[in-house]
Design an enzyme around this catalytic site. Sequence first.
Site, mmCIF file in Angstrom:
data_model
loop_
_atom_site.group_PDB
_atom_site.id
_atom_site.type_symbol
_atom_site.label_atom_id
_atom_site.label_comp_id
_atom_site.label_asym_id
_atom_site.label_seq_id
_atom_site.Cartn_x
_atom_site.Cartn_y
_atom_site.Cartn_z
ATOM 1 N N VAL A 11 -8.781 -7.272 7.293
ATOM 2 C CA VAL A 11 -7.951 -6.721 8.296
ATOM 3 C C VAL A 11 -8.575 -7.156 9.687
ATOM 4 O O VAL A 11 -7.744 -7.794 10.754
ATOM 5 C CB VAL A 11 -7.748 -5.141 8.443
ATOM 6 C CG1 VAL A 11 -7.318 -4.523 9.627
ATOM 7 C CG2 VAL A 11 -7.050 -4.953 7.070
ATOM 8 N N ASP A 30 -20.109 -7.656 13.327
ATOM 9 C CA ASP A 30 -20.276 -7.425 12.060
ATOM 10 C C ASP A 30 -21.982 -7.263 11.819
ATOM 11 O O ASP A 30 -22.556 -7.876 12.449
ATOM 12 C CB ASP A 30 -19.636 -8.215 10.974
ATOM 13 C CG ASP A 30 -19.403 -7.542 9.605
ATOM 14 O OD1 ASP A 30 -20.378 -7.197 8.965
ATOM 15 O OD2 ASP A 30 -18.214 -7.511 9.292
ATOM 16 N N THR A 121 -7.475 1.980 7.940
ATOM 17 C CA THR A 121 -6.568 3.344 7.143
ATOM 18 C C THR A 121 -7.535 4.502 6.985
ATOM 19 O O THR A 121 -8.499 4.441 6.250
ATOM 20 C CB THR A 121 -6.053 2.846 5.795
ATOM 21 O OG1 THR A 121 -5.304 1.553 5.829
ATOM 22 C CG2 THR A 121 -5.354 4.075 5.135
ATOM 23 N N PHE A 152 -0.183 -3.089 8.777
ATOM 24 C CA PHE A 152 0.511 -3.342 7.897
ATOM 25 C C PHE A 152 0.745 -4.679 7.187
ATOM 26 O O PHE A 152 1.600 -5.063 7.074
ATOM 27 C CB PHE A 152 2.244 -2.896 8.152
ATOM 28 C CG PHE A 152 2.052 -1.419 9.014
ATOM 29 C CD1 PHE A 152 2.306 -0.201 7.805
ATOM 30 C CD2 PHE A 152 2.078 -1.083 10.080
ATOM 31 C CE1 PHE A 152 2.153 0.966 8.478
ATOM 32 C CE2 PHE A 152 2.043 0.115 10.620
ATOM 33 C CZ PHE A 152 2.133 1.195 9.776
ATOM 34 N N GLU A 155 -1.688 -8.651 1.619
ATOM 35 C CA GLU A 155 -2.571 -9.694 1.381
ATOM 36 C C GLU A 155 -1.611 -11.099 0.918
ATOM 37 O O GLU A 155 -0.677 -10.892 0.032
ATOM 38 C CB GLU A 155 -3.590 -9.358 0.363
ATOM 39 C CG GLU A 155 -4.349 -8.441 0.855
ATOM 40 C CD GLU A 155 -5.599 -7.908 -0.176
ATOM 41 O OE1 GLU A 155 -6.502 -9.055 -0.550
ATOM 42 O OE2 GLU A 155 -5.734 -6.605 -0.460
ATOM 43 N N PHE A 249 9.653 -4.832 -3.992
ATOM 44 C CA PHE A 249 8.949 -3.907 -4.760
ATOM 45 C C PHE A 249 9.607 -3.380 -5.809
ATOM 46 O O PHE A 249 9.285 -2.311 -6.414
ATOM 47 C CB PHE A 249 8.113 -2.800 -3.795
ATOM 48 C CG PHE A 249 7.418 -3.290 -2.857
ATOM 49 C CD1 PHE A 249 5.924 -3.448 -3.050
ATOM 50 C CD2 PHE A 249 7.620 -3.711 -1.449
ATOM 51 C CE1 PHE A 249 5.070 -3.845 -2.273
ATOM 52 C CE2 PHE A 249 7.026 -4.178 -0.806
ATOM 53 C CZ PHE A 249 5.525 -4.341 -0.874
ATOM 54 N N LEU A 250 10.681 -3.913 -6.318
ATOM 55 C CA LEU A 250 11.527 -3.525 -7.494
ATOM 56 C C LEU A 250 11.346 -4.591 -8.582
ATOM 57 O O LEU A 250 12.312 -4.499 -9.645
ATOM 58 C CB LEU A 250 12.983 -3.336 -7.074
ATOM 59 C CG LEU A 250 13.264 -2.028 -6.502
ATOM 60 C CD1 LEU A 250 14.667 -2.029 -6.070
ATOM 61 C CD2 LEU A 250 12.710 -0.809 -7.171
ATOM 62 N N CYS A 260 -5.367 -1.389 -1.199
ATOM 63 C CA CYS A 260 -4.642 -0.569 -0.475
ATOM 64 C C CYS A 260 -4.200 0.551 -1.464
ATOM 65 O O CYS A 260 -4.264 1.762 -1.222
ATOM 66 C CB CYS A 260 -3.509 -1.322 0.421
ATOM 67 S SG CYS A 260 -4.466 -2.241 1.589
ATOM 68 N N ARG A 328 -9.679 -6.298 -6.650
ATOM 69 C CA ARG A 328 -9.989 -4.977 -6.687
ATOM 70 C C ARG A 328 -8.787 -4.252 -7.166
ATOM 71 O O ARG A 328 -7.568 -4.429 -6.930
ATOM 72 C CB ARG A 328 -10.017 -4.434 -5.240
ATOM 73 C CG ARG A 328 -11.439 -4.738 -4.438
ATOM 74 C CD ARG A 328 -11.480 -4.402 -3.260
ATOM 75 N NE ARG A 328 -10.917 -5.305 -2.320
ATOM 76 C CZ ARG A 328 -10.933 -5.309 -1.019
ATOM 77 N NH1 ARG A 328 -11.573 -4.290 -0.476
ATOM 78 N NH2 ARG A 328 -10.332 -5.941 -0.258
#
Length: 428
Positions: A11, A30, A121, A152, A155, A249-250, A260, A328
């Site tokens: 991000v 960092d 988040t 929002f 990836e 997403f269907l 996430c 992940r």
Amino acid sequence: MRILIVGTGYVGTTTGLVFCEMGHQVTGLDLDENKIKALQAGKLHFYEPGLDELLSKHVTAQHIEFTKKTKKAVKENDIIFICVGTPQGADGSADLTYVKNVAHSIGKYMNKYKIIVTKSTVPVGTAELVTKWIKEGQEKQVPFDVVSNPEFLREGSALQDALNPDRIVIGSTSETARAIMKEMYRNFHCPIVETNPNASEMIKYAANSFLAMKISFINELARLCDGLNININDVSTGIGLDTRIGPQFLRAGMGYGGSCFPKDVNALIQMAKENGKPLSILESVVQVNEEQTIFFIEKIKETLGGNLLNKKIAVLGLSFKANTDDIRESPSLHLIDRLLAEKAQIKVHDPVVKIAAGPSLVQLQSVEETVTGADALIIGTDWDEYKNLDWAILKPLMIQSFIFDGRNMLEKEALGNLGFHYIGISNH
């Protein structure tokens, strides 16, 4: 504007480079020396299409610099974005340890008015905590405002999402901070939602949880359709054309994964429990997702005679989705674990991901090597490379010609014409 990005992960790096594109001067901070050295050399430490070219461009133009020097970075920048990780704790809630450490450091080194933006988040109420933690770190009082500005990004398409957002959410109680944030985003052409920090933090969790709910809904419906000999793809198309529902997403598959959705859904569930308002729908979403790999494994076992002992299985795709190296909570890895538990012999391939081999798990460089001698082939990730394979060449390499499509991405009829036995997710 001079912008500091704390945390140069997925991000943070994407956000910083997009601000460079918008004409701002950016510093990436960092504590991981390896990350800093790689970024200073113009090299990404993760895979995301298009981002490496942008990094090289702005490092060369000196629009972005990377450092480990916290004091100097905090003092020299006006807007500070917190983009550190908020990993899932043992109880499912978000661990704010890294956020707290950053807030203390900001307070310690702050020398003038600054805006501190939580891009990570975080649970509802975090903006108040960040305010408290910064004040705890201050040796003398310096004014500041805390803003919630959730990301929002998807990836695999993060750069395009960041350059062309469908909305920007600014959560703040300060008119000064809101005005500066809107000026910072002036080159973006999308709706801006102005609200308070709590609502902004909830918007992020609610958005990801709703998308996860759509995935679990279509996957659970697919199980019913499987028993009724209905093609779930037809159902997805039919309901997705309703503008109130939408097609995104269907697509039935092996379930959601990544960094996430699993974490954010669990965090929202835990937040609800702590407030005495359990979210039973989301609890079911998690249960369906956890069961989806089992449903697919049972379909594989049933087709291959009820036993996977010493079956040679090729798995194509390891990342949780295409165009990323993120594994992940990857459904592919959950699937592989279950296949190994069934004593199958596994060979795997992925265009970018590398994993550790084991006695019954081998990773190979080419698809041809991976499928050679296989009793079955499983599509675990929807990489375009797999969609465009020359299946006529691959078929003679396999001992048996079973294809189990965990992403419903291949053409069943075309594969059938080549002599393959194709089984998708309720893809009759």
